[in-house]
Design a protein around this motif. Structure first.
Motif, mmCIF file in Angstrom:
data_model
loop_
_atom_site.group_PDB
_atom_site.id
_atom_site.type_symbol
_atom_site.label_atom_id
_atom_site.label_comp_id
_atom_site.label_asym_id
_atom_site.label_seq_id
_atom_site.Cartn_x
_atom_site.Cartn_y
_atom_site.Cartn_z
ATOM 1 N N VAL A 31 0.821 -1.219 0.000
ATOM 2 C CA VAL A 31 0.000 0.000 0.000
ATOM 3 C C VAL A 31 0.852 1.265 0.000
ATOM 4 O O VAL A 31 0.627 2.183 -0.809
ATOM 5 C CB VAL A 31 -0.986 -0.032 1.188
ATOM 6 C CG1 VAL A 31 -1.639 1.337 1.375
ATOM 7 C CG2 VAL A 31 -2.053 -1.084 0.950
ATOM 8 N N TYR A 258 -7.158 0.967 -5.304
ATOM 9 C CA TYR A 258 -8.421 1.525 -4.818
ATOM 10 C C TYR A 258 -8.179 2.511 -3.677
ATOM 11 O O TYR A 258 -8.775 3.605 -3.631
ATOM 12 C CB TYR A 258 -9.325 0.393 -4.334
ATOM 13 C CG TYR A 258 -9.708 -0.574 -5.422
ATOM 14 C CD1 TYR A 258 -9.883 -0.142 -6.735
ATOM 15 C CD2 TYR A 258 -9.903 -1.924 -5.146
ATOM 16 C CE1 TYR A 258 -10.230 -1.027 -7.732
ATOM 17 C CE2 TYR A 258 -10.239 -2.822 -6.139
ATOM 18 C CZ TYR A 258 -10.407 -2.378 -7.441
ATOM 19 O OH TYR A 258 -10.747 -3.246 -8.419
ATOM 20 N N VAL A 259 -7.288 2.140 -2.743
ATOM 21 C CA VAL A 259 -6.976 3.037 -1.626
ATOM 22 C C VAL A 259 -6.349 4.333 -2.124
ATOM 23 O O VAL A 259 -6.679 5.437 -1.661
ATOM 24 C CB VAL A 259 -6.054 2.317 -0.625
ATOM 25 C CG1 VAL A 259 -5.593 3.270 0.470
ATOM 26 C CG2 VAL A 259 -6.766 1.116 -0.014
ATOM 27 N N SER A 260 -5.428 4.209 -3.082
ATOM 28 C CA SER A 260 -4.761 5.392 -3.615
ATOM 29 C C SER A 260 -5.742 6.315 -4.320
ATOM 30 O O SER A 260 -5.694 7.537 -4.158
ATOM 31 C CB SER A 260 -3.657 4.961 -4.589
ATOM 32 O OG SER A 260 -3.061 6.087 -5.194
#
Length: 384
Positions: A31, A258-260
């Motif tokens: 991540v 997706y987190v980014s």
């Protein structure tokens, strides 16, 4: 109907045991890397769009385009026109040279070939043919005699010597003893050698088979056992670990994406609400009306005044140019008059000037240099 994935094969306990821990560890490690990667990619795109592309256009595209349109294209057209002109000149020169060569070289050579060389060649050919016929008859006669002598010396004599002396000597001296030696000595000796070779080959084959069995027992069987019971399970376990790690990295990379994207949307929302929206409000409420006022109240009147001043300056410059041309013409006429007066004072008559330097009028004449111009007559006087 629900879309169901294709059934997969049964998974071993090793796969189930390492999947979840590996994916958790890889997700924690990937991540931050994905966030840094997306940040660098966004910064690189912004740098390219805002700095590199305008710099490339300003330093390369615009100068090269201007040089191509303003320098290279006219230069190419001028070069093409000059090349066409030079080519036309060279072609005309070539046609003239070809015509001159046809007149001065080809025509005399053709006449010389038709009138001199052709009859001379025919006469030489007739003489050579006549002399060649006589010479050929003489050579045929000499060849016939010489052939008979050579046949007697090199054919009949060796043939007779071979038939009467050499053939019987070779037959009874070499062929008959050699045949007896081959049949009664060399053939039995060869058979004995072949039998001995077969026996030796059978012995060597038996020794080789024994050595091969020994190598199989001492080397091949242990290697096969090691491959089947040690290397194959270890390789399968390694393949499972590598596959699970690769799949975990892929899943973690997609989840990090997706987190980014979520983090990026959050920063974008914060930037728009904290910076973009106030700036846009200031631009719409303050800067746009001020710019419109400056354009309507300052720039446009200044442009109209500059246009009026430019027109006045242009008219003044054109008037000064006309006055300068008139003054120059008056000075030229004064110089011409002074030159005529000086010539008349020195010689006693009007100066001899070329007619091309004088302005032609209705009353001028070119019959004599000293003739006085005839007076102009209007149509009213002639009709009255």
């Amino acid at each position: 109907m629900e879309n169901r994935s294709a059934p997969q094969g049964p998974e071993g306990c090793l796969t189930v045991a390492i999947r979840i821990p590996v994916r958790i560890v890889v997700l924690v490690l990937v991540v931050p890397v994905r966030l840094v990667w997306d940040l660098l990619a966004t910064g690189a795109k912004a740098l390219r769009r805002t700095v590199l592309v305008p710099l490339w256009r300003a330093l390369v595209v615009i100068p090269f385009g201007w040089s191509y349109r303003s320098v290279l294209t006219p230069l190419g057209h001028a070069t093409a026109w000059l090349a066409a002109l030079v080519g036309a000149g060279i072609a005309a020169l070539g046609r003239g040279v070809a015509r001159l060569a046809a007149t001065l070289v080809v025509a005399p050579i053709g006449w010389l070939f038709r009138s001199v060389l052709t009859p001379l060649g025919r006469a030489v050919a007739w003489a050579v043919k006549t002399l060649g016929g006589g010479l050929a008859w003489v050579l045929r006669m000499l060849g016939a005699g010489l052939g008979r002598v050579l046949w007697a010396a090199f054919v009949w004599t060796p043939a007779t010597l071979w038939r009467l002396l050499l053939q019987p000597l070779l037959h009874y001296g070499l062929h008959v003893p050699g045949t007896w030696l081959y049949r009664h000595v060399l053939t039995p000796l060869g058979h004995a050698t072949a039998l001995l070779g077969k026996a030796v080959g059978a012995g060597l084959l038996a020794v080789a088979r024994g050595l091969g069995a020994l190598v199989v027992v001492l080397l091949v069987v242990p290697v096969v056992w090691l491959y089947r019971h040690v290397l194959t399970p270890l390789g399968r376990a390694l393949v499972v670990v590598v596959r699970e790690v690769g799949q975990a990295v892929g899943h973690a990379w997609r989840i990090a994406g997706y987190v980014s994207r979520a983090v990026g949307r959050g920063f974008k929302w914060l930037g728009w609400n904290l910076v973009g929206r106030p700036v846009r409000r200031v631009y719409v409420v303050l800067l746009t009306p001020a710019g419109h006022w400056v354009r309507d109240a300052v720039l446009r009147p200044a442009g109209r005044a500059a246009l009026v001043v430019g027109r006045a300056v242009g008219e003044a410059v054109r008037g000064a140019g006309r006055a300068a041309r008139e003054a120059l013409a008056s000075a030229r006429e004064s110089v011409r008059t002074a030159r005529q007066e000086a010539w008349r004072a020195l010689v006693g008559g009007p100066p001899r000037e070329r007619a091309g330097h004088r302005a032609r009028t209705l009353g001028s004449t070119t019959t004599a240099s000293g003739a006085v111009p005839a007076p102009e007559i209007s149509l009213r006087e002639t009709e009255g």
